[in-house]
Structure formats: C-alpha cells, structure tokens
Enzyme design. Structure first.
Site, PDB file in Angstrom:
ATOM      1  N   LYS A  11      95.224  10.628  11.555  1.00 49.73           N
ATOM      2  CA  LYS A  11      94.515  10.925  12.765  1.00 49.73           C
ATOM      3  C   LYS A  11      94.210   9.392  13.658  1.00 49.73           C
ATOM      4  CE  LYS A  11      92.253  15.184  11.512  1.00 49.73           C
ATOM      5  NZ  LYS A  11      91.131  15.891  11.215  1.00 49.73           N
ATOM      6  N   TYR A  51      96.184  22.780  17.208  1.00 51.34           N
ATOM      7  CA  TYR A  51      94.955  23.454  16.747  1.00 51.34           C
ATOM      8  C   TYR A  51      94.640  24.825  17.276  1.00 51.34           C
ATOM      9  CZ  TYR A  51      93.282  19.164  14.133  1.00 51.34           C
ATOM     10  OH  TYR A  51      93.321  18.143  13.237  1.00 51.34           O
ATOM     11  N   PHE A  59      83.999  23.161  18.408  1.00 50.11           N
ATOM     12  CA  PHE A  59      84.255  21.852  18.394  1.00 50.11           C
ATOM     13  C   PHE A  59      85.723  21.480  18.815  1.00 50.11           C
ATOM     14  CE2 PHE A  59      84.982  23.515  13.894  1.00 50.11           C
ATOM     15  CZ  PHE A  59      86.275  23.489  13.791  1.00 50.11           C
ATOM     16  N   ARG A  87      95.177  18.223  -0.159  1.00 57.78           N
ATOM     17  CA  ARG A  87      93.936  18.665   0.286  1.00 57.78           C
ATOM     18  C   ARG A  87      92.751  17.804  -0.960  1.00 57.78           C
ATOM     19  NH1 ARG A  87      92.887  21.235   5.040  1.00 57.78           N
ATOM     20  NH2 ARG A  87      91.241  22.174   4.190  1.00 57.78           N
ATOM     21  N   ARG A 104      88.762  10.673   2.454  1.00 63.75           N
ATOM     22  CA  ARG A 104      87.811  11.007   3.385  1.00 63.75           C
ATOM     23  C   ARG A 104      86.256  10.063   3.056  1.00 63.75           C
ATOM     24  NH1 ARG A 104      89.179  17.131   5.287  1.00 63.75           N
ATOM     25  NH2 ARG A 104      90.664  16.584   7.100  1.00 63.75           N
ATOM     26  N   ASN A 114      87.919  12.296  10.631  1.00 65.81           N
ATOM     27  CA  ASN A 114      87.836  12.374   9.196  1.00 65.81           C
ATOM     28  C   ASN A 114      89.207  11.766   8.685  1.00 65.81           C
ATOM     29  OD1 ASN A 114      89.204  14.463  10.003  1.00 65.81           O
ATOM     30  ND2 ASN A 114      87.862  15.918   8.828  1.00 65.81           N
ATOM     31  N   HIS A 117      94.548  14.802   8.205  1.00 70.03           N
ATOM     32  CA  HIS A 117      94.738  16.474   8.391  1.00 70.03           C
ATOM     33  C   HIS A 117      95.632  16.681   7.335  1.00 70.03           C
ATOM     34  CE1 HIS A 117      95.740  20.372   9.855  1.00 70.03           C
ATOM     35  NE2 HIS A 117      97.125  20.018   9.469  1.00 70.03           N
ATOM     36  N   GLU A 128     103.194  24.177  11.032  1.00 69.76           N
ATOM     37  CA  GLU A 128     102.737  22.652  11.281  1.00 69.76           C
ATOM     38  C   GLU A 128     104.048  21.954  11.414  1.00 69.76           C
ATOM     39  OE1 GLU A 128      99.189  21.700   9.356  1.00 69.76           O
ATOM     40  OE2 GLU A 128      98.130  23.313  10.225  1.00 69.76           O
TER      41      GLU A 128
HETATM   42  P1  RTP Z   1      92.135  19.497   8.893  1.00 73.49           P
HETATM   43  O1  RTP Z   1      92.401  20.867   9.377  1.00 73.49           O
HETATM   44  O2  RTP Z   1      92.023  18.428  10.041  1.00 73.49           O
HETATM   45  O3  RTP Z   1      93.062  19.130   7.854  1.00 73.49           O
HETATM   46  O4  RTP Z   1      90.688  19.342   8.482  1.00 73.49           O
HETATM   47  P2  RTP Z   1      90.248  20.665   7.518  1.00 73.49           P
HETATM   48  O5  RTP Z   1      90.878  21.805   7.216  1.00 73.49           O
HETATM   49  O6  RTP Z   1      89.361  20.090   6.404  1.00 73.49           O
HETATM   50  O7  RTP Z   1      88.894  21.207   8.473  1.00 73.49           O
HETATM   51  P3  RTP Z   1      89.104  22.473   9.606  1.00 73.49           P
HETATM   52  O8  RTP Z   1      87.846  23.319   9.568  1.00 73.49           O
HETATM   53  O9  RTP Z   1      90.290  22.786   9.659  1.00 73.49           O
HETATM   54  O10 RTP Z   1      88.669  21.654  11.060  1.00 73.49           O
HETATM   55  C1  RTP Z   1      89.719  20.720  11.776  1.00 73.49           C
HETATM   56  C2  RTP Z   1      89.170  19.660  12.318  1.00 73.49           C
HETATM   57  O11 RTP Z   1      88.175  19.789  13.291  1.00 73.49           O
HETATM   58  C3  RTP Z   1      87.197  18.794  13.013  1.00 73.49           C
HETATM   59  N1  RTP Z   1      86.065  19.548  12.810  1.00 73.49           N
HETATM   60  N2  RTP Z   1      84.901  19.209  13.519  1.00 73.49           N
HETATM   61  N3  RTP Z   1      82.115  18.916  14.638  1.00 73.49           N
HETATM   62  C4  RTP Z   1      82.436  20.061  13.578  1.00 73.49           C
HETATM   63  O12 RTP Z   1      81.685  20.536  13.315  1.00 73.49           O
HETATM   64  C5  RTP Z   1      83.753  19.975  13.066  1.00 73.49           C
HETATM   65  N4  RTP Z   1      84.221  20.781  12.151  1.00 73.49           N
HETATM   66  C6  RTP Z   1      85.541  20.258  12.076  1.00 73.49           C
HETATM   67  C7  RTP Z   1      87.536  17.900  11.933  1.00 73.49           C
HETATM   68  O13 RTP Z   1      88.366  16.812  12.463  1.00 73.49           O
HETATM   69  C8  RTP Z   1      88.070  18.815  11.068  1.00 73.49           C
HETATM   70  O14 RTP Z   1      89.097  18.165  10.118  1.00 73.49           O
HETATM   71 MG    MG Z   2      92.280  22.692   8.846  1.00 76.37          MG
END
Ligand code: RTP
Ligand code: MG
Length: 141
Positions: A11, A51, A59, A87, A104, A114, A117, A128
C-alpha cells in the site's frame, strides 16, 4: 501439490516507508514465488472498484482516499496454500493485534495504513488478480 495464486499489494504507506524490498524478501524466504508485479498509482474510481465489497463500510471513503495517496506495488504471489500463507505473513488488520514477526507488526502504524493487502479467499483472489493483470502478464513459476 496444489498451487494457488493470490493478489498482494504494498500500500502507499509501505512504498513511502521504503519497505518494498523487506516485504518481498519475506515472501521469497518463505518459499512464495512472484508470478506478476507492477507499480501503479490508482485513481479514486479504480480504488473504489477494487474495494467494492467494502462500499457500505464507514471506512470506505477514507480507505479509497488512502489507496490513491501514492503509488502502490501490486503482485501476484504463487505457491502451495499461498492465500492463507500470505495472510499469516501479513498479520492482523489492526497492527496492535498482529503477531510478532508479521509484516504489519513490523511496519504498520495505523489500522488503515497497514502496509499490505492480501486476498482472503480463492474467489476474491480470482477477482483481484483479474482487476490488475491480464493473462499475458502472469508467469507460471
Ligand atoms: P486487506 O483487505 O487490505 O488485505 O486487509 P484485511 O483483509 O486485513 O482488512 P479488511 O477488513 O478487508 O479491510 C480492508 C482495509 O480497510 C482498512 N480498514 N480500516 N478504520 C477502520 O476501522 C478500518 N478497518 C479496515 C485497512 O486498510 C484494511 O486493510
Ligand atoms: Mg480484506
């Protein structure tokens, strides 16, 4: 052996922190191969399309602004069980909950910023990968 593919993104904060090499090194030392890679700068609508699954989340606007704030590195990773393996190497979404030794834990500074992705399932990986790469850009390793 069942070889999978997954999409990984370094990112904008990861590029800014100059840890592209550190992230890639973790993939390579864990036996993961890179099947495709490029550096791009997303537009707002491209980030929203990527997204789209999160479009109802509070968010979403902030996340898509962040993802367009600078260049990113997009990669297709290849290997056995690579979706789950990636992951695990990434660590929890919230860096405060990420395990010691994860990307992370080492480099993230914020729940949003973070560093990486990674696709979370075979269906999302297929969507994706297709979002960023065509067949000619994918190299079987
Ligand atoms: P990613 O999709 O980026 O691999 O991350 P992830 O599965 O661990 O998390 P996900 O729930 O899919 O959320 C996507 C990205 O959104 C941002 N986020 N911000 N402010 C908040 O509460 C919040 N929650 C998620 C993070 O950049 C997250 O990686
Ligand atoms: Mg995700």
């Amino acid at each position: 052996m069942y070889v999978e593919r997954t999409l990984s993104i370094i990112k904008p904060d990861g590029v800014e922190k100059n840890v592209i090499g550190e992230v890639i090194k973790r993939f390579e030392t864990n036996g993961i191969k890179i099947a495709a890679m490029k550096m791009i700068h997303l537009s707002k609508s491209q980030a929203q399309g990527f997204y789209a699954v999160h479009k109802e989340r509070p968010f979403f606007d902030s996340l898509t602004d962040f993802m367009t704030s600078g260049p990113i590195v997009v990669m297709v990773l290849e290997g056995e069980d690579v979706i789950a393996k990636n992951r695990k190497l990434m660590g929890a979404t919230n860096f405060k909950e990420a395990e010691e030794g994860t990307i992370r834990k080492a480099y993230a500074t914020d729940i949003e910023k973070n560093v990486v992705h990674g696709s979370d399932a075979p269906e999302t990986a297929a969507f994706e990968i297709g979002y960023f790469f065509n067949a000619l850009e994918l190299h079987a390793r």
